[in-house]
Design an enzyme around this catalytic site. Structure first.
Site, PDB file in Angstrom:
ATOM      1  N   CYS A  79       0.858  -1.194   0.000  1.00  0.00           N
ATOM      2  CA  CYS A  79       0.000   0.000   0.000  1.00  0.00           C
ATOM      3  C   CYS A  79       0.889   1.237   0.000  1.00  0.00           C
ATOM      4  CB  CYS A  79      -0.882  -0.019   1.260  1.00  0.00           C
ATOM      5  SG  CYS A  79      -1.992   1.404   1.366  1.00  0.00           S
ATOM      6  N   HIS A 112      -9.389  -3.350  -2.133  1.00  0.00           N
ATOM      7  CA  HIS A 112      -8.344  -2.650  -1.358  1.00  0.00           C
ATOM      8  C   HIS A 112      -8.651  -1.153  -1.314  1.00  0.00           C
ATOM      9  CE1 HIS A 112      -3.903  -1.964  -0.301  1.00  0.00           C
ATOM     10  NE2 HIS A 112      -4.299  -0.763  -0.639  1.00  0.00           N
ATOM     11  N   GLU A 113      -9.049  -0.578  -2.478  1.00  0.00           N
ATOM     12  CA  GLU A 113      -9.342   0.868  -2.513  1.00  0.00           C
ATOM     13  C   GLU A 113     -10.642   1.176  -1.784  1.00  0.00           C
ATOM     14  OE1 GLU A 113      -5.887   0.716  -4.173  1.00  0.00           O
ATOM     15  OE2 GLU A 113      -6.833   2.461  -3.272  1.00  0.00           O
ATOM     16  N   HIS A 120     -10.133   1.635   1.815  1.00  0.00           N
ATOM     17  CA  HIS A 120      -9.583   2.947   2.199  1.00  0.00           C
ATOM     18  C   HIS A 120     -10.705   3.952   2.474  1.00  0.00           C
ATOM     19  CE1 HIS A 120      -5.249   2.672   1.958  1.00  0.00           C
ATOM     20  NE2 HIS A 120      -5.252   2.223   0.731  1.00  0.00           N
TER      21      HIS A 120
END
Ligand SMILES: CNC(=O)c1cccc(C)c1Nc1nc(N2CCN(c3ccccc3Cl)CC2)nc(N2CSC[C@H]2C(=O)NC)n1
Length: 183
Positions: A110, A153-154, A157
């Site tokens: 990351c 994954h995004e 966030h």
């Protein structure tokens, strides 16, 4: 690289806010700059010139904006082919996800986490995603394997979740039944 927020900055642990359409010029500019970052970071020469770490995804909290926007640029296996998935996602929602799990065989990295943290990050192998583009048009995308992992994954966030939150500290490289390893 100094404009990427690092782990420890509370913006990475907050829930990002939905954007409203029409987006402001500033919000549109931010989306385009995030995509440009990914493009430059994936060009070996430019990445070296500007000291950028390569990435295939970047979420607005990572550039200091707690808003629900992310850029994803997943190249295809062959350079001359178009990218596997290239979009600027606004207000994404995961509509459905496969029971089957998937993880990158080499673990995840990351741009906001400088150290390597070993372990499989188990996610869903397939997802159905609803998202809006910068003009406010609605899209539905069905993603599988690497592109699906990057989008999850995004998406994390935007909810203040970092990849290592998912790692099983007692068994970092354990595979759940039926999970597939990718890459
Ligand atoms: C700890 N081991 C590791 O990191 C790790 C180690 C080895 C392999 C993988 C596959 C690992 N894992 C991992 N590698 C990536 N890149 C591989 C190289 N690539 C890239 C590099 C150069 C040019 C073009 C490109 Cl395309 C850029 C992307 N990206 C992610 N993630 C997790 S999902 C979001 C995505 C992200 O953008 N992170 C910054 N994980």
């Amino acid at each position: 690289m100094d404009d990427i927020t690092r782990d420890g900055n509370p913006v990475l642990r907050s829930r990002a806010k939905e954007l409203t359409f029409p987006l402001s010029d500033k919000e549109i500019e931010m989306g385009k700059k995030m995509m440009e970052y990914l493009e430059v970071s994936q060009d070996e020469k430019l990445a070296e010139k500007y000291h950028l770490r390569a990435g295939v995804g970047l979420a607005a909290p990572q550039v200091g904006s707690p808003t629900r926007m992310a850029a994803v640029l997943v190249p295809s296996d062959y350079e001359e082919e178009p990218p596997a998935f290239k979009e600027i996602l606004v207000n994404p929602t995961i509509l459905s996800e496969s029971v089957q799990g998937a993880a990158l065989g080499t673990g995840e990295g990351c741009l906001s986490v400088d150290e390597d943290i070993p372990g499989y990050v188990w996610r869903h192998d397939r997802i159905k995603l609803r998202w809006y583009d910068l003009d406010g048009n609605k899209h539905i995308s069905r993603l599988k394997d690497y592109p699906a992992i990057v989008v999850q994954h995004e998406f994390d966030h935007l909810n203040g979740v970092l990849f290592y939150d998912h790692i099983n500290k007692d068994a970092r490289f354990k595979s759940p039944d039926g999970g597939v390893l990718i890459g």
